[in-house]
Design an enzyme around this catalytic site. Structure first.
Site, short mmCIF file in Angstrom:
data_model
loop_
_atom_site.label_atom_id
_atom_site.label_comp_id
_atom_site.label_asym_id
_atom_site.label_seq_id
_atom_site.Cartn_x
_atom_site.Cartn_y
_atom_site.Cartn_z
N GLY A 285 0.87 -1.18 0.00
CA GLY A 285 0.00 0.00 0.00
C GLY A 285 0.90 1.22 0.00
O GLY A 285 1.84 1.31 -0.79
N SER B 109 3.38 3.13 2.61
CA SER B 109 3.97 2.88 3.92
C SER B 109 3.73 4.02 4.91
O SER B 109 3.57 3.77 6.11
CB SER B 109 5.46 2.58 3.78
OG SER B 109 6.09 3.55 2.98
N CYS C 159 6.05 -5.53 0.31
CA CYS C 159 6.19 -4.19 -0.27
C CYS C 159 6.11 -3.10 0.81
O CYS C 159 7.00 -3.04 1.64
CB CYS C 159 5.15 -4.02 -1.38
SG CYS C 159 5.67 -2.77 -2.55
N ARG D 199 12.42 3.59 -0.10
CA ARG D 199 11.06 3.61 -0.67
C ARG D 199 11.11 4.02 -2.14
O ARG D 199 11.82 4.94 -2.50
CB ARG D 199 10.19 4.63 0.05
CG ARG D 199 9.87 4.32 1.46
CD ARG D 199 8.93 5.38 2.00
NE ARG D 199 7.69 5.41 1.25
CZ ARG D 199 6.94 6.50 1.08
NH1 ARG D 199 7.31 7.65 1.60
NH2 ARG D 199 5.83 6.42 0.40
N ILE E 74 5.63 -3.39 -7.83
CA ILE E 74 4.85 -2.17 -8.06
C ILE E 74 5.43 -1.07 -7.17
O ILE E 74 5.31 -1.12 -5.96
CB ILE E 74 3.36 -2.37 -7.71
CG1 ILE E 74 2.78 -3.54 -8.51
CG2 ILE E 74 2.57 -1.09 -7.99
CD1 ILE E 74 1.39 -3.97 -8.06
N HIS F 132 4.91 -8.20 -4.85
CA HIS F 132 3.55 -8.53 -4.40
C HIS F 132 3.21 -9.99 -4.71
O HIS F 132 2.72 -10.28 -5.80
CB HIS F 132 2.54 -7.63 -5.12
CG HIS F 132 2.49 -6.24 -4.59
ND1 HIS F 132 1.47 -5.79 -3.78
CD2 HIS F 132 3.34 -5.20 -4.75
CE1 HIS F 132 1.70 -4.53 -3.45
NE2 HIS F 132 2.82 -4.14 -4.04
N GLU G 203 0.82 -11.77 -3.82
CA GLU G 203 -0.63 -12.08 -3.84
C GLU G 203 -1.25 -11.87 -5.21
O GLU G 203 -2.40 -12.21 -5.43
CB GLU G 203 -1.36 -11.22 -2.80
CG GLU G 203 -1.62 -9.76 -3.18
CD GLU G 203 -0.39 -8.87 -3.06
OE1 GLU G 203 0.74 -9.37 -2.89
OE2 GLU G 203 -0.58 -7.63 -3.17
#
Ligand code: GLN
Length: 199
Positions: A54, A56, A86, A113, A141, A177, A179
């Site tokens: 998302g 951070s 991430c 980041r 991403i 990621h 997922e």
């Protein structure tokens, strides 16, 4: 047996992670009961925990505001497994190179980041991961770059010379990621095959 799984749901891909956890559990003949964590009081009942990606800065602020941050720390300190992906890895690190992120200091790593993001917003790459027989289809991403890791951290995968999957005791962290494909092997590695964690 039923495993109690918590997915921190202040931001990020909650249902995709829940599905991956259920698939990984099923491989071991286990049922996973997934709870979305948006407030304090739920993490202490979780066997395994997922901190998704998302943003951070927002995630760390919301965790602190809701008092979930201390519960996540207690979970890891008790040796129970956590997968941080991430932005979740950024928040779990010891140093995010950004004062706006209140890190949890659970993974001994310095991360940068958006480092990959500056070069390329998003890409997919087949990744060799320690413990997996076949490459994992990793989706990056605006991914963080792991600039440095402590002596006790295992690097499970790297990409162009930088770690992108690491393990520090009960925590597995990925800059990608896991997922976003139907492949649940990273969840399996973090929760059910992590010899440094137990629940
Ligand atoms: N770059 C984002 C951050 O700094 C992380 C991106 C992600 O989780 N996909 O929080």
């Amino acid at each position: 047996m039923t495993v109690s799984a918590g997915v921190v749901a202040v931001q990020g891909d909650v249902s995709e992670h829940a599905d991956a956890i259920r698939r990984a559990a099923d491989e071991h003949g286990l049922d996973a009961e997934v709870t979305e964590i948006r407030r304090s009081g739920l993490v202490p009942d979780c066997d395994i925990l997922l901190l998704p990606g998302g943003e951070s800065t927002a995630i760390s602020r919301l965790l602190a505001r809701e008092g979930i941050d201390e519960e996540v720390k207690a979970h890891v300190e008790s040796g129970k497994p956590m997968l941080a992906t991430c932005a979740g890895l950024i928040v779990s690190s010891t140093d995010a190179n950004d004062d706006r992120v209140q890190t949890l200091d659970l993974v001994d790593a310095t991360v940068d980041r958006n480092a990959f993001g500056r070069q390329k917003d998003s890409f997919e790459a087949p990744l060799d991961v320690e413990g997996l027989d076949e490459p994992f289809p990793a989706v990056f991403i605006r991914a963080p770059l792991v600039a440095d890791v402590g002596a006790d951290v295992d690097v499970l995968a790297d990409w162009e010379g930088n770690p992108v999957a690491i393990r520090d005791g009960p925590v597995v962290g990925t800059s990608f990621h896991p997922e976003l494909t139907s492949d649940s092997r990273i969840h399996d590695l973090a929760f059910f095959l992590n010899e440094e964690a137990s629940f």
